[in-house]
Design an enzyme around this catalytic site. Structure first.
Site, PDB file in Angstrom:
ATOM      1  N   LYS A 150       0.836  -1.215   0.000  1.00  0.00           N
ATOM      2  CA  LYS A 150       0.000   0.000   0.000  1.00  0.00           C
ATOM      3  C   LYS A 150       0.870   1.264   0.000  1.00  0.00           C
ATOM      4  O   LYS A 150       0.634   2.190  -0.768  1.00  0.00           O
ATOM      5  CB  LYS A 150      -0.930   0.020   1.232  1.00  0.00           C
ATOM      6  N   ARG A 172      -9.928   0.317   8.578  1.00  0.00           N
ATOM      7  CA  ARG A 172      -9.428  -0.991   8.992  1.00  0.00           C
ATOM      8  C   ARG A 172     -10.465  -1.815   9.707  1.00  0.00           C
ATOM      9  O   ARG A 172     -10.167  -2.933  10.131  1.00  0.00           O
ATOM     10  CB  ARG A 172      -8.250  -0.788   9.949  1.00  0.00           C
ATOM     11  N   ARG A 226      11.705  -5.476   5.331  1.00  0.00           N
ATOM     12  CA  ARG A 226      11.520  -4.060   4.963  1.00  0.00           C
ATOM     13  C   ARG A 226      12.486  -3.152   5.723  1.00  0.00           C
ATOM     14  O   ARG A 226      12.758  -3.360   6.891  1.00  0.00           O
ATOM     15  CB  ARG A 226      10.093  -3.624   5.268  1.00  0.00           C
ATOM     16  N   ARG A 286      11.220  -0.941  11.141  1.00  0.00           N
ATOM     17  CA  ARG A 286      10.101  -0.554  11.998  1.00  0.00           C
ATOM     18  C   ARG A 286      10.002  -1.474  13.211  1.00  0.00           C
ATOM     19  O   ARG A 286      10.270  -2.661  13.105  1.00  0.00           O
ATOM     20  CB  ARG A 286       8.783  -0.620  11.194  1.00  0.00           C
ATOM     21  N   ARG A 301      -0.170  -8.767  13.347  1.00  0.00           N
ATOM     22  CA  ARG A 301      -0.833  -7.778  12.490  1.00  0.00           C
ATOM     23  C   ARG A 301      -1.691  -8.466  11.428  1.00  0.00           C
ATOM     24  O   ARG A 301      -2.766  -7.983  11.074  1.00  0.00           O
ATOM     25  CB  ARG A 301       0.206  -6.865  11.844  1.00  0.00           C
TER      26      ARG A 301
HETATM   27  P1  AP5 Z   1       4.840  -1.576   1.833  1.00  0.00           P
HETATM   28  O1  AP5 Z   1       4.527  -0.797   0.626  1.00  0.00           O
HETATM   29  O2  AP5 Z   1       5.583  -0.919   2.939  1.00  0.00           O
HETATM   30  O3  AP5 Z   1       3.510  -2.298   2.383  1.00  0.00           O
HETATM   31  P2  AP5 Z   1       2.265  -1.716   3.170  1.00  0.00           P
HETATM   32  O4  AP5 Z   1       1.071  -2.362   2.580  1.00  0.00           O
HETATM   33  O5  AP5 Z   1       2.319  -0.236   3.230  1.00  0.00           O
HETATM   34  O6  AP5 Z   1       2.534  -2.382   4.592  1.00  0.00           O
HETATM   35  P3  AP5 Z   1       2.444  -1.774   6.049  1.00  0.00           P
HETATM   36  O7  AP5 Z   1       3.233  -2.700   6.923  1.00  0.00           O
HETATM   37  O8  AP5 Z   1       2.812  -0.337   6.067  1.00  0.00           O
HETATM   38  O9  AP5 Z   1       0.931  -1.958   6.333  1.00  0.00           O
HETATM   39  P4  AP5 Z   1       0.250  -1.934   7.678  1.00  0.00           P
HETATM   40  O10 AP5 Z   1      -1.143  -1.802   7.242  1.00  0.00           O
HETATM   41  O11 AP5 Z   1       0.540  -3.085   8.558  1.00  0.00           O
HETATM   42  O12 AP5 Z   1       0.924  -0.720   8.459  1.00  0.00           O
HETATM   43  P5  AP5 Z   1       0.445   0.737   8.769  1.00  0.00           P
HETATM   44  O13 AP5 Z   1       1.634   1.602   8.778  1.00  0.00           O
HETATM   45  O14 AP5 Z   1      -0.704   1.100   7.952  1.00  0.00           O
HETATM   46  O15 AP5 Z   1       5.650  -2.870   1.374  1.00  0.00           O
HETATM   47  C1  AP5 Z   1       6.153  -3.812   2.300  1.00  0.00           C
HETATM   48  C2  AP5 Z   1       7.535  -4.316   1.870  1.00  0.00           C
HETATM   49  O16 AP5 Z   1       7.415  -5.064   0.677  1.00  0.00           O
HETATM   50  C3  AP5 Z   1       8.549  -3.213   1.579  1.00  0.00           C
HETATM   51  O17 AP5 Z   1       9.811  -3.628   2.047  1.00  0.00           O
HETATM   52  C4  AP5 Z   1       8.546  -3.101   0.068  1.00  0.00           C
HETATM   53  O18 AP5 Z   1       9.808  -2.694  -0.413  1.00  0.00           O
HETATM   54  C5  AP5 Z   1       8.200  -4.501  -0.373  1.00  0.00           C
HETATM   55  N1  AP5 Z   1       7.358  -4.517  -1.577  1.00  0.00           N
HETATM   56  C6  AP5 Z   1       6.314  -3.706  -1.851  1.00  0.00           C
HETATM   57  N2  AP5 Z   1       5.743  -4.026  -3.036  1.00  0.00           N
HETATM   58  C7  AP5 Z   1       6.457  -5.081  -3.505  1.00  0.00           C
HETATM   59  C8  AP5 Z   1       6.356  -5.884  -4.692  1.00  0.00           C
HETATM   60  N3  AP5 Z   1       5.410  -5.649  -5.623  1.00  0.00           N
HETATM   61  N4  AP5 Z   1       7.244  -6.887  -4.852  1.00  0.00           N
HETATM   62  C9  AP5 Z   1       8.206  -7.119  -3.911  1.00  0.00           C
HETATM   63  N5  AP5 Z   1       8.364  -6.400  -2.784  1.00  0.00           N
HETATM   64  C10 AP5 Z   1       7.488  -5.393  -2.579  1.00  0.00           C
HETATM   65  O19 AP5 Z   1      -0.092   0.568  10.276  1.00  0.00           O
HETATM   66  C11 AP5 Z   1       0.807   0.326  11.335  1.00  0.00           C
HETATM   67  C12 AP5 Z   1       0.061   0.308  12.656  1.00  0.00           C
HETATM   68  O20 AP5 Z   1      -0.559   1.586  12.888  1.00  0.00           O
HETATM   69  C13 AP5 Z   1      -1.101  -0.695  12.758  1.00  0.00           C
HETATM   70  O21 AP5 Z   1      -0.640  -1.962  13.151  1.00  0.00           O
HETATM   71  C14 AP5 Z   1      -1.977  -0.020  13.831  1.00  0.00           C
HETATM   72  O22 AP5 Z   1      -1.441  -0.211  15.118  1.00  0.00           O
HETATM   73  C15 AP5 Z   1      -1.843   1.447  13.479  1.00  0.00           C
HETATM   74  N6  AP5 Z   1      -2.869   1.902  12.538  1.00  0.00           N
HETATM   75  C16 AP5 Z   1      -2.657   2.374  11.263  1.00  0.00           C
HETATM   76  N7  AP5 Z   1      -3.827   2.679  10.666  1.00  0.00           N
HETATM   77  C17 AP5 Z   1      -4.806   2.408  11.574  1.00  0.00           C
HETATM   78  C18 AP5 Z   1      -6.217   2.501  11.539  1.00  0.00           C
HETATM   79  N8  AP5 Z   1      -6.877   2.928  10.440  1.00  0.00           N
HETATM   80  N9  AP5 Z   1      -6.913   2.120  12.631  1.00  0.00           N
HETATM   81  C19 AP5 Z   1      -6.288   1.698  13.742  1.00  0.00           C
HETATM   82  N10 AP5 Z   1      -4.932   1.575  13.847  1.00  0.00           N
HETATM   83  C20 AP5 Z   1      -4.206   1.934  12.767  1.00  0.00           C
HETATM   84 MG    MG Z   2       2.530   1.201   4.794  1.00  0.00          MG
END
Ligand code: AP5
Ligand code: MG
Ligand code: ZN
Length: 207
Positions: free
Chosen positions: A15, A86, A120, A153, A164
């Site tokens: 994402k 979410r 990552r 992270r 997660r």
């Molecule tokens: P990346 O693009 O970083 O993936 P992502 O989908 O953004 O993954 P996140 O870990 O950021 O998602 P998340 O939803 O768990 O975390 P968030 O920060 O939202 O890609 C991942 C890796 O793969 C990278 O190394 C990249 O290089 C590689 N990659 C990407 N595309 C690729 C491809 N096509 N091929 C190969 N490799 C690839 O949330 C974190 C925390 O915040 C949550 O756990 C929660 O505690 C809180 N939080 C956030 N939003 C909310 C909400 N709405 N409600 C409540 N709590 C929330």
């Molecule tokens: Mg992300």
């Protein structure tokens, strides 16, 4: 044409990677609750700080994230929303504050997700995303974009990554199911290389 894009997908689905490209391509805001919370981990709220929830891989309480999104969307003329909604209550809140032009799911298998998360690395200065195997920087530990230091992270340990994923299946799957039922969901194979995933997303948006 306005671009109000919702990008759904499990932790590690790509994402953040794809949202960055979309924001550049279309000149829209990248609205991400994850980055906003990471920048305010020790902010005092009536529920405590975001840090404790995030380090455990749990969801931060709805009122905190709803407020972040409402403020960000009020200022945005076109956006890509990443990491929100979410759960069904967040989805309900979102539907009250905006319409969407595209709802896209990045589909990636669990074992691939865990490898992506544990490998990552993110730039401590500009937030750019890397992966030790799949998207390595030119110089180990150094950001290609800005020369900043690459860090891991706190929630990218294998144990927290798996937690997660559990939280995602329990809370966010129903949101995806909802958009599937309304006929708005477009599913994209998120296991293709990043540029290929991006070109498929672009096709959906420009369709
Ligand atoms: P990346 O693009 O970083 O993936 P992502 O989908 O953004 O993954 P996140 O870990 O950021 O998602 P998340 O939803 O768990 O975390 P968030 O920060 O939202 O890609 C991942 C890796 O793969 C990278 O190394 C990249 O290089 C590689 N990659 C990407 N595309 C690729 C491809 N096509 N091929 C190969 N490799 C690839 O949330 C974190 C925390 O915040 C949550 O756990 C929660 O505690 C809180 N939080 C956030 N939003 C909310 C909400 N709405 N409600 C409540 N709590 C929330
Ligand atoms: Mg992300
Ligand atoms: Zn950087």
């Amino acid at each position: 044409m306005s671009h109000r894009i919702l990008l759904l997908g499990a932790p590690g689905a790509g994402k953040g990677t794809q949202s960055g490209k979309l924001a550049d391509e279309y000149g829209i805001e990248h609205v991400t609750t994850g980055d906003a919370l990471r920048a305010n981990k020790d902010m005092e709220t009536e529920y405590g700080t975001p840090r404790s929830f995030m380090e455990a891989g749990e969801l931060v309480p709805d009122p905190v994230v709803n407020e972040i999104v409402e403020a960000a969307l009020a200022d945005a003329d076109g956006f890509v929303l990443d990491g929100y909604p979410r759960n069904p209550d967040q989805a309900e809140f979102l539907s009250e504050i905006t319409d969407l032009d595209a709802v896209i799911l990045l589909d990636v298998a669990d074992e691939v997700l865990v490898d992506r998360l544990t490998g990552r690395r993110v730039c401590d200065d500009c937030g750019a995303n890397y992966h030790v195997d799949f998207q390595p920087p030119e110089r180990e530990g150094v950001c290609d974009e800005c020369g900043g230091e690459l860090i891991q992270r706190d929630d990218d340990t294998e144990e927290t990554a798996r937690e997660r994923l559990e939280v995602f299946y329990e809370n966010t799957e129903p949101v995806i199911e909802h958009f599937r039922e309304t006929g708005d969901l477009v599913e994209i194979d998120g296991e293709a290389p990043p540029d290929e995933v991006f070109s498929r997303i672009r096709d959906v948006i420009e369709d």
